[in-house]
Structures are given as structure tokens and as C-alpha cells.
Scaffold this active site. Structure first.
Site, PDB file in Angstrom:
ATOM      1  N   GLU A  98     -11.208   0.853  -3.798  1.00 44.61           N
ATOM      2  CA  GLU A  98     -11.541   0.490  -2.409  1.00 44.61           C
ATOM      3  C   GLU A  98     -12.185   1.672  -1.689  1.00 44.61           C
ATOM      4  O   GLU A  98     -11.641   2.781  -1.694  1.00 44.61           O
ATOM      5  CB  GLU A  98     -10.232   0.065  -1.710  1.00 44.61           C
ATOM      6  CG  GLU A  98     -10.388  -0.437  -0.289  1.00 44.61           C
ATOM      7  CD  GLU A  98      -9.032  -0.861   0.297  1.00 44.61           C
ATOM      8  OE1 GLU A  98      -8.048  -1.001  -0.464  1.00 44.61           O
ATOM      9  OE2 GLU A  98      -8.963  -1.021   1.529  1.00 44.61           O
TER      10      GLU A  98
ATOM     11  N   ASP B  78     -14.097  -1.723   2.407  1.00 43.20           N
ATOM     12  CA  ASP B  78     -13.194  -1.947   3.540  1.00 43.20           C
ATOM     13  C   ASP B  78     -13.948  -1.467   4.790  1.00 43.20           C
ATOM     14  O   ASP B  78     -14.636  -2.248   5.463  1.00 43.20           O
ATOM     15  CB  ASP B  78     -11.886  -1.179   3.299  1.00 43.20           C
ATOM     16  CG  ASP B  78     -10.925  -1.180   4.487  1.00 43.20           C
ATOM     17  OD1 ASP B  78     -11.257  -1.783   5.529  1.00 43.20           O
ATOM     18  OD2 ASP B  78      -9.837  -0.563   4.404  1.00 43.20           O
TER      19      ASP B  78
ATOM     20  N   LYS C   6     -10.435  -7.467   7.056  1.00 39.28           N
ATOM     21  CA  LYS C   6      -9.463  -7.091   8.096  1.00 39.28           C
ATOM     22  C   LYS C   6      -9.998  -7.623   9.408  1.00 39.28           C
ATOM     23  O   LYS C   6     -11.041  -7.170   9.885  1.00 39.28           O
ATOM     24  CB  LYS C   6      -9.367  -5.570   8.206  1.00 39.28           C
ATOM     25  CG  LYS C   6      -8.482  -4.908   7.192  1.00 39.28           C
ATOM     26  CD  LYS C   6      -8.404  -3.426   7.474  1.00 39.28           C
ATOM     27  CE  LYS C   6      -7.731  -2.716   6.315  1.00 39.28           C
ATOM     28  NZ  LYS C   6      -7.994  -1.277   6.343  1.00 39.28           N
TER      29      LYS C   6
ATOM     30  N   LYS D  31      -0.973  -0.871  -4.462  1.00 42.87           N
ATOM     31  CA  LYS D  31      -2.214  -0.154  -4.126  1.00 42.87           C
ATOM     32  C   LYS D  31      -1.842   1.295  -3.852  1.00 42.87           C
ATOM     33  O   LYS D  31      -0.949   1.568  -3.042  1.00 42.87           O
ATOM     34  CB  LYS D  31      -2.852  -0.805  -2.894  1.00 42.87           C
ATOM     35  CG  LYS D  31      -3.827   0.075  -2.123  1.00 42.87           C
ATOM     36  CD  LYS D  31      -4.624  -0.747  -1.125  1.00 42.87           C
ATOM     37  CE  LYS D  31      -4.821  -0.014   0.190  1.00 42.87           C
ATOM     38  NZ  LYS D  31      -5.622  -0.797   1.148  1.00 42.87           N
TER      39      LYS D  31
ATOM     40  N   LYS E 289      -3.000   4.984  -2.483  1.00 48.63           N
ATOM     41  CA  LYS E 289      -3.981   5.777  -1.742  1.00 48.63           C
ATOM     42  C   LYS E 289      -4.343   6.969  -2.615  1.00 48.63           C
ATOM     43  O   LYS E 289      -3.447   7.586  -3.224  1.00 48.63           O
ATOM     44  CB  LYS E 289      -3.365   6.265  -0.428  1.00 48.63           C
ATOM     45  CG  LYS E 289      -3.102   5.139   0.568  1.00 48.63           C
ATOM     46  CD  LYS E 289      -4.407   4.583   1.086  1.00 48.63           C
ATOM     47  CE  LYS E 289      -4.178   3.612   2.231  1.00 48.63           C
ATOM     48  NZ  LYS E 289      -5.448   3.091   2.748  1.00 48.63           N
TER      49      LYS E 289
ATOM     50  N   ASP F 264      -7.213   3.044  -3.194  1.00 51.89           N
ATOM     51  CA  ASP F 264      -7.975   3.069  -1.940  1.00 51.89           C
ATOM     52  C   ASP F 264      -8.241   4.518  -1.549  1.00 51.89           C
ATOM     53  O   ASP F 264      -7.308   5.294  -1.342  1.00 51.89           O
ATOM     54  CB  ASP F 264      -7.169   2.371  -0.838  1.00 51.89           C
ATOM     55  CG  ASP F 264      -7.952   2.257   0.472  1.00 51.89           C
ATOM     56  OD1 ASP F 264      -9.118   2.674   0.514  1.00 51.89           O
ATOM     57  OD2 ASP F 264      -7.366   1.742   1.457  1.00 51.89           O
TER      58      ASP F 264
ATOM     59  N   GLY G 190      -4.532  -4.610   5.629  1.00 53.47           N
ATOM     60  CA  GLY G 190      -3.486  -4.430   6.634  1.00 53.47           C
ATOM     61  C   GLY G 190      -3.742  -3.185   7.446  1.00 53.47           C
ATOM     62  O   GLY G 190      -4.444  -2.263   7.000  1.00 53.47           O
TER      63      GLY G 190
ATOM     64  N   SER H 234       0.859  -1.178   0.000  1.00 59.43           N
ATOM     65  CA  SER H 234       0.000   0.000   0.000  1.00 59.43           C
ATOM     66  C   SER H 234       0.900   1.236   0.000  1.00 59.43           C
ATOM     67  O   SER H 234       1.754   1.388   0.881  1.00 59.43           O
ATOM     68  CB  SER H 234      -0.884  -0.035   1.249  1.00 59.43           C
ATOM     69  OG  SER H 234      -1.655   1.141   1.345  1.00 59.43           O
TER      70      SER H 234
HETATM   71  O1  SMG Z   1      -0.623  -2.582   6.676  1.00 61.70           O
HETATM   72  O2  SMG Z   1       0.024  -2.419   4.619  1.00 61.70           O
HETATM   73  C1  SMG Z   1      -0.620  -2.019   5.584  1.00 61.70           C
HETATM   74  C2  SMG Z   1      -1.483  -0.787   5.411  1.00 61.70           C
HETATM   75  C3  SMG Z   1      -2.506  -1.000   4.387  1.00 61.70           C
HETATM   76  O3  SMG Z   1      -3.494   0.890   3.367  1.00 61.70           O
HETATM   77  C4  SMG Z   1      -3.510   0.131   4.304  1.00 61.70           C
HETATM   78  N1  SMG Z   1      -4.412   0.237   5.293  1.00 61.70           N
HETATM   79  O4  SMG Z   1      -7.614   1.530   4.479  1.00 61.70           O
HETATM   80  O5  SMG Z   1      -6.676  -0.251   3.874  1.00 61.70           O
HETATM   81  C5  SMG Z   1      -6.642   0.797   4.498  1.00 61.70           C
HETATM   82  C6  SMG Z   1      -5.448   1.217   5.330  1.00 61.70           C
HETATM   83  C7  SMG Z   1      -5.836   1.499   6.756  1.00 61.70           C
HETATM   84  C8  SMG Z   1      -4.762   2.069   7.590  1.00 61.70           C
HETATM   85  S1  SMG Z   1      -4.260   3.607   7.035  1.00 61.70           S
HETATM   86  C9  SMG Z   1      -3.389   4.335   8.285  1.00 61.70           C
HETATM   87 MG    MG Z   2      -8.677   0.500   2.929  1.00 65.63          MG
END
Ligand code: SMG
Ligand code: MG
Length: 384
Positions: free
Chosen positions: A224, A249, A273, A171, A173, A199, A301, A145
């Protein structure tokens, strides 16, 4: 699995501070370090056999990703959840959720307790998490991510680094103002065949359908959580408007909400998750229902340490996890992990731990070094 009424139950809550190797920015803010709550459950059975298990609470410092936050999780554990677990006559991993069910919400706090008790149970029974959850693979593909960057050049440099590390799926953001151009540039960099997804962490509005449809040009695996977590209907409408599959999510807080979202056409792919849904046992139920309904799933994650990462790797080895998850190497976020055998990637894959329980050893010296607070709670007297 044998059942046990552990006569003595002791839980240590530990807070640790870990800096991130680089800032991680999402549509709800930027993080530079983590304040993590760990749970160590120590159980003694009627024969005096002692076993311990570890859990990791995935709540962030602030109620930004979801309503939970780490201080609140610790408070609800101490004042509302632990007393119920200590008072319960019979305690095993499958009874944790029913015992705590009258306390509304707080899935991340509940999930951390269930995880520690499940780890303790499995270590005592000499069984691995992967075996218990129903893993069908020994290796899983690893996705990464990538946070929002100030410039497209910085983003491309970061993505190139992860591609060089071997991650099989990227992925990105995104948020309004940092989406189409960024995705276009990354697609050009990584080529047409590398799996890519985005995402939004709830950053868009129902009226953004036309804008988000522009992402259809980039052959993404999924978008996402574009809309607010409560907005199941909005996601269903968006799914009809945009060709790229919509993945939920934040909206999926239980197996029941997942089933409804699928029925409404709002969830074409599911991010599972465990912390968000109250633990690994509910996560497996969501996996099972998605497998049954032909909905592809992948494991999300929450910047876990090696504790949560090991458990996620076991979960992601179940047969319905047909898309690469956000299970990167520990070094993606942390220079040093609190376990002696952190998750690594080789040829883009993570090996699923097979030792008893979660399958790791704690690096006690380092854990103590990063610990900021410890407190111990136990049953007031032995249960007989
Ligand atoms: O653990 O690789 C990881 C983070 C993956 O992007 C990630 N998590 O919305 O999926 C999501 C985010 C939530 C945490 S963002 C601080
Ligand atoms: Mg997410």
C-alpha cells in the site's frame, strides 16, 4: 429517499480526546491519543419534525497523513462550509458536495458534514446506511493494521495477539529499515496461508523498486502506497517492476483520480477511505468504477470511533469490497467507545449495522466525559 428543505439547520461541533490503548507508529510518526472532531447535525423540516445525524471527521492532529488536520478542518467548516450549507435553498445529502464544490480541497471536513446530513436523512426515513449505500452482505471480514515496533520480538507479540483475537488479515506498517526482516518474521509466525499486506504511507522513493521486489518472496496481498501521493507515474513503474500488487491509499482523492491511476497502471488494488475522498457518496462512486474495471477494493480506516466505524462497516458490505478492510473492533484502539454498541469481531467478522441511519446510539455520559470543546452553529433564521 424523500427530499427535504430543512427549514432549520443546526450543527454542533464537538472535540473529544481519546487515549489509544497502545501507541500506533507509522512511517510518519507515532500517535498515543486522538483529538477527534465530531459533527452533530440537527434538522427541522417544514412540518416541525426534528431529526439529528452524526458525522466524524477523520483528520488527524497534524497534516501528516494528508494536508488536513483537525484544527484546520474545524476552521474551514465554521468559516467556509457551514455558511454555504445554511444558505443553500435545498439541502439533502446528495447536494452537500455540489454546494461545497467551489471550496477546494478539505475532503475530510466536507465528508464529515455530508455524513452527518446523510445520517439525519436516513434516520428520518427509517433506512440504514447499509441499505442506502447498496450493501449486499450482513457480515464483513475484519483486518487489523499493526504499527511499526521497536523490535521484531515486540512486533511478533503484537501480531500474535491480533491473530488470537481472530483477525482474518494482518497489515504491517513498514518504512525503510523496518520492512523485509519484519515481514519475513511475521510470515513465519502466521504461516503461509494467513492473508498479509504492508502499508508504507509514502516512505519509499522511485529508486526503491529493487528493494521492494524482495517483498515478493512473502506472498503479500498488496503493497500500500509506497511512494509519494502525487507520484502516480512512479507507482505505475513500480507496479511493472514488483510482482506484489500495488495498492493506492493517499493518492486516491476522488473518483476521477482513481480512474486515471487505474488507466495508468498505477493502481492494481484500491484502498477506499470515505474521509479522504470527501464522503461516503464519492466512496461509493469509486467502488462502482473499480467494480466496473475489475480492480479489487477494500475499506481503509482512520482510527475511527464507533461512529465512523459503523459507517465503514456499511460501506465495506458493498459487493466490490472483496478484500478484508481495516475495520477492526473498537477495542483495537480504544478501551471505551463513545457509542453504546461498539463494533466487535466474532469469528473474525464484523456485523453490519442495520438500524436506521448509522445504526448506533451515542453513550452520552461517556461522550460528555471525553469532550474538550463544544460549539453550536445554526441558520440565523428559519428558512421559509
Ligand atoms: O483505523 O485501523 C485503522 C487504522 C488503519 O493503518 C491504518 N490507517 O494509511 O491506512 C493508513 C492508516 C492511516 C492512519 S495512520 C495514523
Ligand atoms: Mg494506508
Amino acid at each position: 429517499m424523500t427530499s427535504a428543505s430543512w427549514s432549520r439547520r443546526q450543527v454542533e461541533l464537538r472535540r473529544i480526546a481519546l487515549p489509544l490503548v497502545s501507541p500506533f507508529r507509522t512511517s510518519f510518526g507515532s500517535q498515543t491519543d486522538r483529538d477527534i472532531l465530531l459533527v452533530r447535525a440537527e434538522m427541522v423540516d417544514e412540518k416541525g419534525e426534528r431529526t439529528e445525524g452524526w458525522g466524524e471527521c477523520v483528520a488527524l492532529s497534524e497534516p501528516s497523513y494528508s494536508p488536513e488536520y483537525v484544527d484546520g478542518a474545524q476552521h474551514v467548516i465554521v468559516h467556509h462550509l457551514l455558511p454555504r450549507l445554511f444558505d443553500a435553498g435545498h439541502l439533502d445529502p446528495a447536494t452537500v458536495a455540489p454546494i461545497l464544490a467551489k471550496m477546494h480541497g478539505h475532503p475530510m471536513a466536507k465528508g464529515a458534514l455530508e455524513m452527518a446530513i446523510l445520517d439525519a436523512r436516513l434516520r428520518a426515513d427509517d433506512r440504514s446506511f447499509a441499505q442506502h449505500l447498496g450493501a449486499s452482505r450482513t457480515q464483513i471480514p475484519s483486518g487489523v493494521s499493526v504499527g511499526i515496533h521497536d523490535s521484531i520480538d515486540d512486533l511478533l507479540a503484537a501480531v500474535q495477539g491480533y491473530v488470537d483475537d481472530g483477525y482474518v488479515r494482518i497489515k504491517l506498517k513498514i518504512e525503510p529499515g523496518a520492512d523485509i526482516d519484519q515481514v519475513a518474521a511475521v510470515r513465519t509466525l502466521i504461516g503461509p496461508d494467513k492473508p498479509l499486506q504492508v502499508d508504507a504511507n509514502t516512505a519509499y522513493e522511485r529508486t526503491d523498486g529493487e528493494h521492494l521486489r524482495r517483498l515478493d518472496d512473502f506472498d503479500l496481498l498488496l503493497i500500500e502506497q509506497p511512494l509519494a501521493e502525487e507520484d502516480i507515474l512512479g507507482h505505475a513503474r513500480l507496479a511493472a517492476e514488483v510482482e506484489t500488487p500495488i495498492c493506492l491509499d493517499e493518492s486516491l482523492v476522488s473518483a476521477a483520480t482513481t480512474a486515471d491511476a487505474i488507466d495508468l497502471g498505477a493502481c492494481e488494488i484500491a484502498n477506499i477511505k470515505p474521509g479522504r475522498v470527501g464522503g461516503y457518496l464519492e466512496a461509493v462512486r469509486i467502488h462502482d468504477l473499480c467494480l466496473d474495471r475489475g480492480i479489487p477494493v477494500w475499506c481503509g480506516g482512520m482510527l475511527e470511533t464507533g461512529i465512523g466505524r459503523a459507517a465503514n462497516a456499511a460501506l465495506a458490505a458493498l459487493p466490490g469490497f472483496t478484500l478484508p478492510g481495516d475495520i477492526s473492533a473498537s477495542t483495537r484502539f480504544y478501551a471505551r467507545d463513545i457509542v453504546t454498541d461498539p463494533i466487535t469481531i466474532v469469528d473474525g467478522h464484523v456485523t453490519v449495522p442495520t438500524s436506521p441511519g448509522l445504526g448506533f446510539e451515542i453513550d452520552h455520559a461517556f461522550l460528555d466525559e471525553v469532550t474538550t470543546h463544544t460549539e453550536l452553529h445554526s441558520t440565523p433564521h428559519d428558512r421559509r
